[in-house]
Design a protein around this motif. Structure first.
Motif, mmCIF file in Angstrom:
data_model
loop_
_atom_site.group_PDB
_atom_site.id
_atom_site.type_symbol
_atom_site.label_atom_id
_atom_site.label_comp_id
_atom_site.label_asym_id
_atom_site.label_seq_id
_atom_site.Cartn_x
_atom_site.Cartn_y
_atom_site.Cartn_z
ATOM 1 N N LEU A 186 3.710 7.280 45.244
ATOM 2 C CA LEU A 186 2.879 8.094 44.354
ATOM 3 C C LEU A 186 3.263 7.877 42.889
ATOM 4 O O LEU A 186 2.401 7.934 42.000
ATOM 5 C CB LEU A 186 3.005 9.572 44.725
ATOM 6 N N GLU A 187 4.538 7.614 42.631
ATOM 7 C CA GLU A 187 4.962 7.322 41.265
ATOM 8 C C GLU A 187 4.353 6.005 40.783
ATOM 9 O O GLU A 187 3.917 5.889 39.631
ATOM 10 C CB GLU A 187 6.485 7.275 41.200
ATOM 11 N N SER A 190 0.695 6.799 40.016
ATOM 12 C CA SER A 190 0.516 7.511 38.746
ATOM 13 C C SER A 190 0.716 6.563 37.562
ATOM 14 O O SER A 190 -0.004 6.642 36.565
ATOM 15 C CB SER A 190 1.477 8.702 38.656
ATOM 16 N N GLU A 191 1.657 5.652 37.696
ATOM 17 C CA GLU A 191 1.870 4.661 36.642
ATOM 18 C C GLU A 191 0.654 3.759 36.495
ATOM 19 O O GLU A 191 0.215 3.465 35.377
ATOM 20 C CB GLU A 191 3.116 3.840 36.977
ATOM 21 N N LEU A 195 -0.940 7.885 34.284
ATOM 22 C CA LEU A 195 -0.556 9.294 34.287
ATOM 23 C C LEU A 195 0.937 9.423 33.991
ATOM 24 O O LEU A 195 1.692 8.457 34.104
ATOM 25 C CB LEU A 195 -0.898 9.935 35.634
ATOM 26 N N SER A 196 1.361 10.619 33.680
ATOM 27 C CA SER A 196 2.768 10.842 33.341
ATOM 28 C C SER A 196 3.644 10.711 34.578
ATOM 29 O O SER A 196 3.203 10.945 35.714
ATOM 30 C CB SER A 196 2.938 12.231 32.728
ATOM 31 N N SER A 197 4.891 10.346 34.357
ATOM 32 C CA SER A 197 5.853 10.264 35.453
ATOM 33 C C SER A 197 6.004 11.632 36.114
ATOM 34 O O SER A 197 6.082 12.656 35.430
ATOM 35 C CB SER A 197 7.207 9.795 34.912
ATOM 36 N N PHE A 199 3.727 13.058 37.932
ATOM 37 C CA PHE A 199 2.432 13.762 37.999
ATOM 38 C C PHE A 199 2.156 14.305 39.397
ATOM 39 O O PHE A 199 1.625 15.407 39.562
ATOM 40 C CB PHE A 199 1.296 12.823 37.570
ATOM 41 N N PHE A 200 2.501 13.514 40.430
ATOM 42 C CA PHE A 200 2.207 13.920 41.809
ATOM 43 C C PHE A 200 3.344 14.708 42.454
ATOM 44 O O PHE A 200 3.375 14.863 43.674
ATOM 45 C CB PHE A 200 1.874 12.691 42.657
ATOM 46 N N LEU A 273 -6.355 12.139 46.907
ATOM 47 C CA LEU A 273 -6.062 11.103 45.923
ATOM 48 C C LEU A 273 -7.354 10.437 45.445
ATOM 49 O O LEU A 273 -7.482 10.063 44.277
ATOM 50 C CB LEU A 273 -5.110 10.066 46.533
ATOM 51 N N SER A 277 -8.452 10.799 41.466
ATOM 52 C CA SER A 277 -8.712 9.567 40.723
ATOM 53 C C SER A 277 -10.194 9.399 40.372
ATOM 54 O O SER A 277 -10.588 8.361 39.836
ATOM 55 C CB SER A 277 -8.241 8.352 41.522
ATOM 56 N N VAL A 314 -8.698 13.944 37.310
ATOM 57 C CA VAL A 314 -7.882 13.969 36.091
ATOM 58 C C VAL A 314 -8.746 13.504 34.918
ATOM 59 O O VAL A 314 -9.273 12.380 34.933
ATOM 60 C CB VAL A 314 -6.646 13.062 36.241
#
Length: 356
Positions: A186-187, A190-191, A195-197, A199-200, A273, A277, A314
């Motif tokens: 998920l990281e 998000s990258e 999105l910010s680190s 986020f999930f 997800l 998205s 988002v």
């Protein structure tokens, strides 16, 4: 007057457990109640086993190769909604030990499993057969299922099966590693979405449910299914399908088989997800078929939002010439709508779509 004998709960459970496919499948033809309608049964035609399902080597996700891995995951999530990960950091010995424990659980005697068996869908840890709607469904699924929560671990472990004796210790270690892997993926997502680190993290991925499916050998795999066509309602699914084939994904109007890979996990994009998205990522429809020769046992970790978590696209990833495809809603509201649709993605998404 003769006294009315009320069965002890465990004895009653043993009687109910006769419904488990694993308790009666030997040397019996396929019952009519397990035969799917012609348009949904797998049939006798051979489904191609696809080696083009993306495979992501997570050992390369460091240094200058990280951007490449992020893009591989994003591309697979857009085009397939499925991919496999290798060199994922979860010990092969731990995976093998855990899968063996699951197989041992399903091989236990009826007496040993009786305390876990339940037909109450609200019971958090339970063994059941087919689906939570067994008594109301038109056709039964060729599977038995063990399902329980895994987080927070120190609370959940108290309700897990006590047999096999190493179940709790082994599955606890495995569930920690599976969630860690899910959060790592998920990281990367998000990258890739900008999105910010983290986020999930927190409420979006707080719930972790383990679902262990056991598919005994089937007398006629062409007529029935272990799991029917559906999309997962959650955020992300981490699946270990073992070394026996059975998973199929629906892509471009046809079914393709997902070939098992040694010490790999299948990662499945869930509907949440896809919504977050704004349809940039795809939740793919999939199913499980049976075979006539050997039993197949799989283990899926469903990483999900908590019930009151608000889900919506988002805004930062929606282009200026686009609009949000979905309204905001709680995950609980989504599940209440999803369950009656039996996983039909279009029907489950429709009440949440914003139509221009």
């Amino acid at each position: 007057m003769q006294p009315v004998l009320v069965p002890e709960p465990e004895n009653l459970n043993i009687q109910e457990m006769e419904k488990l496919v694993s308790s009666w499948f030997n040397d019996r033809p396929l019952p009519q109640s397990y035969i799917f309608p012609p348009e949904t049964r797998p049939g006798n035609h051979t489904i191609p086993r696809c080696n083009s399902i993306p495979v992501v080597d997570l050992s390369k996700a460091s240094g200058h190769d990280r951007t490449t891995i992020v893009q591989q995951i994003l591309t697979a999530s857009r085009e397939f909604g499925f991919f496999q990960v290798v060199n994922h950091g979860v010990s092969e010995n731990l995976v093998n030990d855990t899968m063996n424990v699951f197989k041992e659980f399903f091989e236990l005697s009826a007496e040993d499993k009786a305390g876990v068996y339940s037909e109450d869908p609200k019971r958090p840890c339970r063994l059941y057969t087919s689906s939570p709607n067994y008594d109301r469904e038109n056709v039964h699924l060729w599977r038995d299922n063990l399902r329980h929560p895994c987080h927070p671990l120190e609370e959940c472990i108290k309700i897990w099966p006590q047999k096999p004796t190493r179940y709790r210790e082994t599955v606890a270690a495995y569930s920690i590693e599976a969630k860690k892997l899910g959060l790592r993926i998920l990281e990367f997502v998000s990258e890739g979405l900008g999105l910010s680190s983290g986020f999930f993290g927190d409420d979006l991925s707080e719930s972790v449910i383990l679902s262990v499916n056991h598919y005994p050998p089937c007398p006629d795999p062409s007529l029935t299914l272990g799991v029917p066509k559906h999309c997962d309602p959650n955020l992300l699914t981490i699946l270990h399908q073992g070394d026996i084939y059975g998973l199929q994904v629906f892509k471009d109007g046809e079914w393709i088989g997902v070939e098992p890979m040694h010490n790999a996990f299948v990662v499945n994009i869930g509907l949440q997800l896809q919504i977050i998205s704004n349809n940039m990522l795809k939740s793919a429809e999939h199913r499980a078929v049976t075979n006539s020769k050997v039993a197949r046992t799989t283990a899926a970790f469903f990483i999900s939002p908590v019930d009151d978590c608000i889900i919506e696209p988002v805004k930062s990833i929606i282009n200026t010439d686009e609009s949000p495809a979905y309204r905001a809603f709680s995950y609980k509201e989504f599940l209440l709508n999803y369950i009656p649709t039996t996983g039909n993605s279009e029907k489950s998404l429709e009440p949440f779509k914003l139509h221009a």
